[in-house]
Design an enzyme around this catalytic site. Structure first.
Site, PDB file in Angstrom:
ATOM      1  N   ARG A 111       7.351 -20.883-132.368  1.00 27.02           N
ATOM      2  CA  ARG A 111       7.582 -21.247-130.995  1.00 27.02           C
ATOM      3  C   ARG A 111       8.944 -21.254-130.647  1.00 27.02           C
ATOM      4  O   ARG A 111       9.769 -21.375-131.403  1.00 27.02           O
ATOM      5  CB  ARG A 111       7.018 -22.738-130.732  1.00 27.02           C
ATOM      6  CG  ARG A 111       5.743 -22.904-131.129  1.00 27.02           C
ATOM      7  CD  ARG A 111       5.424 -24.470-130.908  1.00 27.02           C
ATOM      8  NE  ARG A 111       4.316 -24.919-131.940  1.00 27.02           N
ATOM      9  CZ  ARG A 111       3.919 -26.287-132.078  1.00 27.02           C
ATOM     10  NH1 ARG A 111       4.363 -27.057-131.428  1.00 27.02           N
ATOM     11  NH2 ARG A 111       2.840 -26.537-132.815  1.00 27.02           N
ATOM     12  N   ARG A 152      19.477 -26.285-133.218  1.00 27.95           N
ATOM     13  CA  ARG A 152      20.386 -26.970-132.455  1.00 27.95           C
ATOM     14  C   ARG A 152      20.786 -28.307-133.127  1.00 27.95           C
ATOM     15  O   ARG A 152      21.800 -28.557-132.299  1.00 27.95           O
ATOM     16  CB  ARG A 152      19.221 -27.263-131.202  1.00 27.95           C
ATOM     17  CG  ARG A 152      18.775 -26.017-130.218  1.00 27.95           C
ATOM     18  CD  ARG A 152      17.602 -26.147-129.643  1.00 27.95           C
ATOM     19  NE  ARG A 152      17.701 -27.495-128.498  1.00 27.95           N
ATOM     20  CZ  ARG A 152      16.731 -28.012-127.827  1.00 27.95           C
ATOM     21  NH1 ARG A 152      15.311 -27.570-128.021  1.00 27.95           N
ATOM     22  NH2 ARG A 152      16.857 -28.940-127.191  1.00 27.95           N
ATOM     23  N   ASP A 182      11.450 -23.832-128.032  1.00 29.94           N
ATOM     24  CA  ASP A 182      11.337 -25.150-126.786  1.00 29.94           C
ATOM     25  C   ASP A 182      11.718 -24.386-125.411  1.00 29.94           C
ATOM     26  O   ASP A 182      12.058 -23.512-125.132  1.00 29.94           O
ATOM     27  CB  ASP A 182      12.383 -26.092-127.499  1.00 29.94           C
ATOM     28  CG  ASP A 182      11.665 -26.764-128.472  1.00 29.94           C
ATOM     29  OD1 ASP A 182      10.496 -26.891-128.609  1.00 29.94           O
ATOM     30  OD2 ASP A 182      12.456 -27.501-129.245  1.00 29.94           O
TER      31      ASP A 182
END
Lengths: 249, 249
Positions: free
Chosen positions: B51, B198, B53
């Site tokens: 995935r 991140r 975000d």
């Protein structure tokens, strides 16, 4: 009463252009809404150096407005940016003489037009570049560009739907800059007719692709007929880069 | 039945991430809608390498799906792109062995994180960069980055809300590249935990700003506690750059 001169940058993608209109989101519309908010609901009109079309961006658009609010320049900058959406950023606010006019006092303007010159599109630059996946003859474009520099009647390079009578303008510079995988057209002049930059770029691209010879550009100028020039290049590649008011700038 | 491997680029700005969800526009959602259209209304599920975000971009995300339609690779490319919105572009389609799996067969991934390192924001890069108008000590960030390279338990650099048990990953490279007015963090590894890139970038930025010493990173790793690391850097600066399946790639 103070007159404020503001420099604003905007991403034109989500705007129906600069000029306010009843339907459609406009840069003037969001700026006047922010000012109205600061003036207790009273409308405050702003005047820009000129309009930009739908999809066209600005790095250094200039506008002015008048206000009775006694706020320092830095305060205006912060207050306006706090009220404006993310795609519209005030970069500078200056208190100026009440005789200053953002449109009438323009001495020259600079536009840049970005062409992405690669086989595949680049999703991160598609909002800001016109993608051309074909060979472009750069010597041919440079030769054609040279013909356009100087004082000319640019009627052939002006959209037909305009009220302007005098179509003589001076194009000071027309540089074609190779910058990595982009070709940037940089135009500086004392004034530009409606869609003039995009029609010039559209015509130069036709020269670059070999659809018309470089020397065709002299004939197009002489004909003073919009239908003789090339197509209007898409708005998204265009940026109003800089507006100059004082020859010392 | 054919298995198709696709490379897709997307601008994550207008997406609530990759994974399909009942409310919110997702990349998987728009791709499955295009496929459903091509399959007479029948649902076709796609599987991605992983995935991404909300707000996170991809230059080379990989997914696969199965179809009974007999279409050449170039035909899939054109048909899908004709049906997809402008912020989602299929870059490559390949017929692959039915044993290929976009998630399970990943050998390594590359992410890049762009920081715009200027005083003022740049309206044309704000969708794709995290703006930092402060001094950053680059030697300090480089020293901290070096500690993170290699095989480690990255529990401290993983968002708390994850089901994954084994948090040992190998970070092959972590380069900090100065590129004009940007600082680009380039991370290559055999796998990344939820929000790991991140959180690493957010922590390195704290080191760069002098909020914590470079050597603090060893302690953070050892603590295996998310609360010890820095904040999660905003999604918009992150790009899933490349997914590698074969060590010969």
């Amino acid at each position: 009463m103070w007159r404020l001169k503001c420099e604003v940058a905007y991403d034109g993608t989500e705007f129906s252009g600069w000029q306010i209109q009843p339907n459609g989101r406009t840069v003037q519309g969001v700026i006047e809404a922010a000012l109205q908010n600061m003036h207790k609901g009273r409308q405050v009109r702003v005047s820009a150096s000129g309009r930009t079309d739908a999809g066209v961006h600005a790095r250094g658009q200039i506008f002015h407005f008048d206000s009775e609010l006694n706020i320092p320049e830095e305060g205006w900058l912060k207050a306006l940016n706090a009220l404006l959406p993310g795609d519209t950023v005030i970069q500078k606010v200056q208190k100026v003489d009440s005789a200053f006019h953002a449109r009438f006092d323009v001495v020259k303007k600079e536009y840049r037009y970005r062409v992405l010159y690669t086989r595949d599109i680049d999703i991160f630059r598609q909002r800001y570049t016109h993608h051309i996946p074909y060979e472009l003859n750069q010597a041919g474009m440079a030769e054609a560009a040279e013909v356009l520099v100087g004082e000319h009647d640019f009627s052939s390079f002006c959209a037909a739907n305009t009220d302007v009578k005098n179509k003589i303008r001076t194009l000071e510079n027309l540089n074609i800059i190779h910058k990595g995988d982009e070709i940037v057209f940089r135009l500086v002049g004392n004034g530009f007719l409606y869609q003039m930059v995009r029609i010039i770029v559209g015509t130069l691209i036709e020269v670059g692709r070999g659809k018309r010879p470089a020397k065709d550009v002299s004939r197009i100028l002489a004909e003073k007929d919009r239908t003789q020039a090339g197509p209007t290049a898409p708005g998204k590649g265009l940026v109003l880069w800089k507006v100059t008011y004082d020859s010392r700038d």
